[in-house]
Design a protein around this motif. Structure first.
Motif, PDB file in Angstrom:
ATOM      1  N   SER A   1      -9.714  -0.402 -14.003  1.00 43.94           N
ATOM      2  CA  SER A   1     -10.940  -0.921 -13.655  1.00 43.94           C
ATOM      3  C   SER A   1     -10.845  -2.315 -13.238  1.00 43.94           C
ATOM      4  CB  SER A   1     -12.090  -0.748 -15.051  1.00 43.94           C
ATOM      5  OG  SER A   1     -12.022   0.533 -15.309  1.00 43.94           O
ATOM      6  N   GLU A   2     -10.026  -3.334 -13.892  1.00 45.30           N
ATOM      7  CA  GLU A   2     -10.047  -4.572 -13.524  1.00 45.30           C
ATOM      8  C   GLU A   2      -9.412  -4.765 -11.930  1.00 45.30           C
ATOM      9  OE1 GLU A   2      -7.925  -8.749 -14.897  1.00 45.30           O
ATOM     10  OE2 GLU A   2      -7.480  -7.033 -16.080  1.00 45.30           O
ATOM     11  N   ASN A   3      -8.461  -4.078 -11.904  1.00 38.06           N
ATOM     12  CA  ASN A   3      -8.011  -4.009 -10.346  1.00 38.06           C
ATOM     13  C   ASN A   3      -8.775  -3.573  -9.388  1.00 38.06           C
ATOM     14  OD1 ASN A   3      -5.535  -5.155 -11.272  1.00 38.06           O
ATOM     15  ND2 ASN A   3      -4.459  -3.375 -11.016  1.00 38.06           N
ATOM     16  N   ARG A   4      -9.720  -2.550  -9.905  1.00 40.50           N
ATOM     17  CA  ARG A   4     -10.611  -1.923  -8.885  1.00 40.50           C
ATOM     18  C   ARG A   4     -11.765  -2.845  -8.635  1.00 40.50           C
ATOM     19  NH1 ARG A   4     -10.908   2.246  -5.461  1.00 40.50           N
ATOM     20  NH2 ARG A   4      -9.964   3.581  -6.951  1.00 40.50           N
ATOM     21  N   LEU A   5     -12.139  -3.986  -9.346  1.00 40.02           N
ATOM     22  CA  LEU A   5     -13.143  -4.833  -9.441  1.00 40.02           C
ATOM     23  C   LEU A   5     -12.620  -5.899  -8.376  1.00 40.02           C
ATOM     24  CD1 LEU A   5     -14.640  -5.569 -12.696  1.00 40.02           C
ATOM     25  CD2 LEU A   5     -15.666  -4.502 -10.916  1.00 40.02           C
ATOM     26  N   TYR A   6     -11.211  -6.184  -8.500  1.00 39.04           N
ATOM     27  CA  TYR A   6     -10.538  -6.973  -7.504  1.00 39.04           C
ATOM     28  C   TYR A   6     -10.706  -6.614  -5.873  1.00 39.04           C
ATOM     29  CZ  TYR A   6      -9.040 -10.526 -11.226  1.00 39.04           C
ATOM     30  OH  TYR A   6      -8.851 -11.348 -12.277  1.00 39.04           O
ATOM     31  N   ILE A   7     -10.364  -5.374  -5.942  1.00 40.97           N
ATOM     32  CA  ILE A   7     -10.432  -4.591  -4.549  1.00 40.97           C
ATOM     33  C   ILE A   7     -11.723  -4.716  -4.041  1.00 40.97           C
ATOM     34  CG2 ILE A   7     -10.255  -2.530  -3.708  1.00 40.97           C
ATOM     35  CD1 ILE A   7      -7.937  -1.890  -5.572  1.00 40.97           C
TER      36      ILE A   7
ATOM     37  N   ILE B   1      -2.817  -8.595  -6.281  1.00 44.82           N
ATOM     38  CA  ILE B   1      -2.540  -8.289  -7.705  1.00 44.82           C
ATOM     39  C   ILE B   1      -1.379  -7.036  -8.097  1.00 44.82           C
ATOM     40  CG2 ILE B   1      -5.227  -8.522  -7.950  1.00 44.82           C
ATOM     41  CD1 ILE B   1      -5.588  -5.445  -7.542  1.00 44.82           C
ATOM     42  N   GLY B   2      -0.801  -7.053  -6.900  1.00 40.84           N
ATOM     43  CA  GLY B   2       0.306  -6.146  -6.900  1.00 40.84           C
ATOM     44  C   GLY B   2       0.056  -4.658  -7.188  1.00 40.84           C
ATOM     45  N   GLU B   3      -1.248  -4.194  -6.570  1.00 49.57           N
ATOM     46  CA  GLU B   3      -1.689  -2.766  -6.774  1.00 49.57           C
ATOM     47  C   GLU B   3      -1.116  -1.901  -5.715  1.00 49.57           C
ATOM     48  OE1 GLU B   3      -2.580   0.572  -7.955  1.00 49.57           O
ATOM     49  OE2 GLU B   3      -3.783  -1.186  -9.025  1.00 49.57           O
ATOM     50  N   LYS B   4      -0.374  -0.898  -5.984  1.00 53.02           N
ATOM     51  CA  LYS B   4       0.244   0.015  -4.956  1.00 53.02           C
ATOM     52  C   LYS B   4      -0.332   1.305  -4.730  1.00 53.02           C
ATOM     53  CE  LYS B   4       4.088  -2.714  -5.344  1.00 53.02           C
ATOM     54  NZ  LYS B   4       4.373  -3.580  -4.253  1.00 53.02           N
ATOM     55  N   GLN B   5      -1.436   1.685  -5.591  1.00 56.35           N
ATOM     56  CA  GLN B   5      -1.976   3.009  -5.400  1.00 56.35           C
ATOM     57  C   GLN B   5      -3.380   2.748  -3.976  1.00 56.35           C
ATOM     58  OE1 GLN B   5      -1.866   5.949  -6.720  1.00 56.35           O
ATOM     59  NE2 GLN B   5      -0.323   5.168  -8.183  1.00 56.35           N
ATOM     60  N   SER B   6      -3.256   3.941  -3.342  1.00 52.92           N
ATOM     61  CA  SER B   6      -4.409   3.883  -2.326  1.00 52.92           C
ATOM     62  C   SER B   6      -5.845   3.735  -2.854  1.00 52.92           C
ATOM     63  CB  SER B   6      -4.107   5.042  -1.213  1.00 52.92           C
ATOM     64  OG  SER B   6      -2.805   5.298  -0.636  1.00 52.92           O
TER      65      SER B   6
END
Length: 245
Positions: free
Chosen positions: A45-51, A107-112
């Motif tokens: 959820s935190e990464n989703r907010l940055y996205i 943030i280093g997120e790899k997922q689409s």
């Protein structure tokens, strides 16, 4: 009902396009939240907010940069307030895409991450385009003069291609096509890519029906952006062509 549609409420003229823009953002986000709750989202959820933040910043600047490039001479002749307000959904989409990719790198997120946004984006564009259609010639979403049977008087007494109406029909078809595609064929990230290629392909074509005045190599700024989008996804296009064979 006459177009431009400018309802008056308590003696005040209502900007129907602005209201529908806000409604598009609200309902688009609510639809996204609904889909996220039902899905098995692998992104924190935190990464989703940055996205989402990256998408918003990219869309803000992209929409205004491309909006300026669509009519640079007119824009420069007006005030800074005009420059701030001029915008286009095409720049918003591509700018949002770049904003997402940059934020994911940070943030280093790899997922689409695009599939979950695809259908809500289409819903938001659809609602916004209703506003464009009702605004008529007050927004640069009208077409050239035509004798085609779908030609409409959009406020200047001339029969023109109602490009916003054409787009509404296209978006309805695309929504249900991608909804079916999502449940049967899509792998992670493909849904958003198909949406971008389809929508930018459609916009490339209908630009020929628009009374553009600024061209580079015989193409409008929007058409050049469409080609840029196709080049951005060239690996996916080649992959799809190989799969089709």
């Amino acid at each position: 009902m006459e177009i431009p549609f400018e309802p008056i409420l308590f003696g005040v003229k209502i900007n129907i396009h602005l209201i529908l823009e806000y409604l598009a953002f609200f309902l688009g986000y609510r639809y996204y939240a609904y889909l996220k709750k039902k899905s098995n989202d692998h992104i924190l959820s935190e990464n989703r907010l940055y996205i989402i933040l990256g998408a918003a910043i990219g869309a803000f600047f992209g929409s205004r940069i491309v909006g300026f490039l669509e009519h640079p001479i007119v824009a420069l002749e007006n005030s800074l307030v005009y420059l701030f307000n001029v915008k286009t959904i095409m720049g918003g989409l591509f700018g949002g895409l770049l904003g997402v990719e940059i934020s994911k790198k940070i943030i280093g997120e790899k997922q689409s991450s695009g599939d979950l946004f695809t259908l809500p984006i289409i819903l938001g564009i659809f609602i916004g385009r209703i506003g464009c259609f009702l605004t008529g010639i007050n927004e640069f979403t009208y077409g050239k003069e035509t004798s085609f049977f779908m030609g409409m008087d959009l406020g200047d007494g001339l029969l023109r291609h109602p490009l916003a109406f054409y787009e509404l029909i296209f978006l309805i078809l695309l929504f249900f096509l991608l909804k079916n595609f999502k449940s049967k064929f899509s792998t992670n990230g493909d849904l958003f890519k198909v949406f971008m290629l389809s929508y930018f392909g459609f916009r490339f074509c209908i630009e020929f029906l628009k009374p553009n005045e600024f061209f580079v190599f015989g193409l409008s700024s929007i058409q050049i952006l469409c080609i840029t989008c196709w080049l951005y996804y060239y690996k996916f296009i080649l992959k799809a062509m190989n799969y089709a064979r």
